[in-house]
Write a protein that holds these residues in place. Structure first.
Motif, PDB file in Angstrom:
ATOM      1  N   GLU A 121       4.517   5.030  -8.569  1.00 45.84           N
ATOM      2  CA  GLU A 121       3.951   6.626  -8.570  1.00 45.84           C
ATOM      3  C   GLU A 121       5.413   7.446  -8.971  1.00 45.84           C
ATOM      4  O   GLU A 121       5.306   8.057  -9.996  1.00 45.84           O
ATOM      5  CB  GLU A 121       3.291   7.081  -7.704  1.00 45.84           C
ATOM      6  N   TRP A 179      -5.679   7.909   0.427  1.00 49.76           N
ATOM      7  CA  TRP A 179      -5.683   6.149   0.787  1.00 49.76           C
ATOM      8  C   TRP A 179      -4.908   6.077   1.831  1.00 49.76           C
ATOM      9  O   TRP A 179      -5.142   5.487   3.046  1.00 49.76           O
ATOM     10  CB  TRP A 179      -5.389   5.500  -0.337  1.00 49.76           C
ATOM     11  N   ASN A 180      -3.672   6.447   2.098  1.00 48.57           N
ATOM     12  CA  ASN A 180      -2.461   5.812   3.024  1.00 48.57           C
ATOM     13  C   ASN A 180      -2.768   6.837   4.126  1.00 48.57           C
ATOM     14  O   ASN A 180      -2.094   6.316   5.451  1.00 48.57           O
ATOM     15  CB  ASN A 180      -1.156   6.050   2.460  1.00 48.57           C
ATOM     16  N   SER A 193       0.830  -1.323   0.179  1.00 43.81           N
ATOM     17  CA  SER A 193      -0.226   0.186  -0.063  1.00 43.81           C
ATOM     18  C   SER A 193       0.997   1.274   0.164  1.00 43.81           C
ATOM     19  O   SER A 193       0.549   2.336  -0.525  1.00 43.81           O
ATOM     20  CB  SER A 193      -1.015   0.046   1.380  1.00 43.81           C
ATOM     21  N   TYR A 194       2.158   1.295   0.762  1.00 42.76           N
ATOM     22  CA  TYR A 194       2.733   2.345   0.806  1.00 42.76           C
ATOM     23  C   TYR A 194       3.998   2.509  -0.042  1.00 42.76           C
ATOM     24  O   TYR A 194       4.234   3.465  -0.924  1.00 42.76           O
ATOM     25  CB  TYR A 194       3.262   2.679   2.454  1.00 42.76           C
ATOM     26  N   THR A 246      -4.505  10.440  -4.952  1.00 37.30           N
ATOM     27  CA  THR A 246      -4.905   9.068  -4.483  1.00 37.30           C
ATOM     28  C   THR A 246      -4.013   8.420  -3.357  1.00 37.30           C
ATOM     29  O   THR A 246      -4.692   7.695  -2.653  1.00 37.30           O
ATOM     30  CB  THR A 246      -5.166   8.326  -5.723  1.00 37.30           C
ATOM     31  N   TRP A 247      -2.867   8.204  -3.873  1.00 39.37           N
ATOM     32  CA  TRP A 247      -2.170   7.654  -2.949  1.00 39.37           C
ATOM     33  C   TRP A 247      -2.094   8.226  -1.647  1.00 39.37           C
ATOM     34  O   TRP A 247      -1.992   7.424  -0.324  1.00 39.37           O
ATOM     35  CB  TRP A 247      -0.401   7.528  -3.469  1.00 39.37           C
ATOM     36  N   TRP A 263       3.383   1.109  -4.248  1.00 40.07           N
ATOM     37  CA  TRP A 263       2.549   1.953  -4.942  1.00 40.07           C
ATOM     38  C   TRP A 263       3.505   3.170  -5.001  1.00 40.07           C
ATOM     39  O   TRP A 263       3.368   3.817  -6.064  1.00 40.07           O
ATOM     40  CB  TRP A 263       1.434   2.029  -4.051  1.00 40.07           C
TER      41      TRP A 263
END
Lengths: 49, 514
Positions: free
Chosen positions: A39, B298-299, A31-32, B294-295, A35
């Motif tokens: 990006e 979400w986080n 998730s961190y 978005t990142w 991802w």
């Protein structure tokens, strides 16, 4: 004679430190970190004016 | 249940009756002493910084301000807390599971590497070769030994965590306990899991940076560095949160006889920490251009709020368990009779309960608001951020660990405290000082005062700059709070060192009741 109680699946998860260890590393890493890396890698290069 | 202790390497605690593995006891003592030494270094640095950010005093010159800030961050956020946490892991894995420590060789390696790394880092910073602050953002470059020192501490801590996992493995294999592990052990395991994520990120970011400082790697991308470094920097504070909550449960039991209200709910809250708390590292990248909204959202919001939910659960279940225990003892007058009758003269209790209040109300609320993207745009790099984390890490974790030491010294060092009246006052002095200081930081930050800044008045600037009287008032509050909290810290260290080295031995008898 009574049959031994069958633990609930969530109780079995809580009693399994190895599975929790795997989840605790994989979930935030995806998730961190991963991802975030994706990006950063897809960020277009800045052009000088 | 029989333990798996080797002959002659276990004793029964004279107070609790619990088995104490003597190997573990030795390393818990060593880590506690090492932790207090790092706390002293970080504390002296803290008062120097507090007196510099107080404009009326402005103590240090610019170069020493940034040097001492680096020293303060490393010792307080990493060395002191990680050292004591390894001791907590050894205690949870052995005494609470009736097991021996898996490996004394690993324990020596852990202690040696953490001690050597911490000492090396402090020397490098003090000789002016590591003025890069704790975050050491590239392209700022420190001496290679600075990065090596951090790597040594991280590897040492990882070895300690591996030793803990090996200990809970042999305890389960040898069936030294029945059913599920106690809640405190479950919380310690959650802290250890979070530590694995943290230390792996430390290795991924620090090894290339070390090679870069040696000239073996050409460049380190700053965006990449910040992303991975915060997987170390913020996640290390989540180990603290987990360990602190475990200490709350332990101290609630030791001081009032409280028992967890609901094992499933409390354990579910720890699992939320395991799964979601580490993604909070994204808070630090909320104004970075390289990652998308978005990142970020979400986080720091959607998924992260499950970890916030976990803190709210603990914030209610811990005091509720104390309430139930106190009411069972007959203190059931009115809504808050149980709270008024709580053992407020016991420094173990007062430290734990004040820690809970400061962390929950001060640290928790500021953390959630500052972690919101819209608010973070306003607050990023202002003193509001240190205001938040001094309430979580200092008012929360450090204060809870101080409360733990009021039991650790009598139970594991088997020495009694001198000047017990001063010990009863110490948590209040420290908690009051930290709260004052953190509120000064938060309000000064709300006026826009930046963090990590030597002279916010921009003395000698061509154009008038700086902040108005309201901001200066708040910086004064910060300074007064820093003095009070330093007095509380010095009192704690003095009392603890005196007890460990000259305290009356209580071997063969229960510890003196607080």
């Amino acid at each position: 004679m009574t049959e031994p109680r069958k633990p609930h699946p969530i109780e079995r998860l809580f009693d399994n430190p190895w599975l929790l260890l795997v989840l605790g590393v994989v979930v935030p890493t995806l998730s961190y970190t991963v991802w975030g890396w994706i990006e950063l890698a897809l960020m277009p290069e800045a052009r000088l004016p | 249940m029989p333990g798996n202790h080797l002959p002659g390497l276990v004793r029964a605690c004279d107070t609790t009756g619990l088995p104490v593995c003597l190997d573990a006891q030795r390393f818990i003592r060593l880590h506690a002493v090492m932790a207090v030494v790092f706390l002293l270094i970080g504390g002296v640095a803290a008062i120097l910084l507090g007196l510099t950010r107080w404009p009326a005093v402005h103590l240090l010159p610019a170069d020493w301000y940034y040097r001492v800030l680096t020293l303060h961050g490393l010792n307080m956020l990493i060395f002191w807390i990680l050292s004591l946490e390894i001791g907590i892991l050894y205690f949870a894995g052995t005494t609470l599971l009736n097991s021996r420590l898996a490996s004394t060789k690993l324990a020596w390696a852990c202690f040696g590497l953490m001690g050597a790394g911490g000492a090396l880092a402090n020397v490098i910073v003090m000789i002016g070769k590591g003025d890069v602050l704790m975050t050491s953002y590239v392209p700022l470059m420190a001496h290679p030994l600075f990065y090596l020192a951090i790597i040594l501490v991280a590897v040492g801590a990882l070895i300690g965590v591996i030793n803990y996992f090996a200990t809970i493995y042999i305890a389960r294999r040898d069936q030294t306990y029945e059913g599920s592990v106690p809640l405190v052990v479950f919380g310690a395991t959650a802290a250890a899991i979070i530590a694995v994520f943290t230390l792996l990120h430390g290795a991924v970011v620090m090894v290339p940076t070390f090679l870069w400082s040696l000239g073996l790697v050409k460049t380190i991308d700053p965006g990449w560095y910040r992303l991975v470094w915060w997987g170390l920097g913020h996640a290390s504070q989540q180990i603290n949160v987990c360990a602190m909550v475990s200490v709350w449960y332990l101290l609630a039991t030791l001081t009032t006889g409280a028992k967890p209200l609901n094992q499933a709910v409390c354990r579910a809250a720890f699992v939320f920490y395991i799964l979601f708390i580490n993604i909070a590292s994204a808070h630090h990248l909320l104004v970075d251009p390289g990652v998308s909204a978005t990142w970020k959202i979400w986080n720091t919001s959607y998924a992260m709020y499950l970890a916030v939910l976990a803190s709210m659960i603990h914030g209610f279940t811990v005091p509720a368990s104390v309430e139930v225990a106190m009411r069972r003892k007959g203190h059931d007058k009115g809504l808050f009779g149980w709270l008024a009758a709580a053992p407020w003269k016991n420094p173990g209790f007062s430290a734990f309960f004040l820690s809970l209040v400061i962390f929950g109300f001060g640290g928790g609320i500021t953390g959630v608001t500052l972690g919101t993207q819209q608010i973070n745009i306003l607050a990023h790099n202002t003193l509001r951020i240190p205001g938040h984390f001094h309430m979580t890490v200092v008012g929360g974790t450090t204060l809870a660990f101080m409360g733990l030491c009021y039991y650790l010294v009598p139970l594991l060092f088997q020495r009694e405290f001198h000047l017990r009246g001063l010990a009863r006052v110490q948590p209040y002095l420290f908690a009051g000082g930290v709260t004052f200081m953190a509120m000064g930081m938060s309000f000064a930050g709300s006026y826009g005062v930046p963090r990590r800044h030597w002279d916010v008045d921009f003395t000698g600037a061509t154009f008038p700059a700086g902040f108005d009287a309201s901001a200066h008032l708040m910086l004064g509050v910060l300074g007064v709070g820093a003095v009070l909290s330093f007095l509380g810290l010095a009192l704690f260290i003095g009392l603890t060192v005196a007890a460990v080295f000259t305290g009356r031995s209580n071997r063969g008898a229960p510890m003196a009741a607080w």
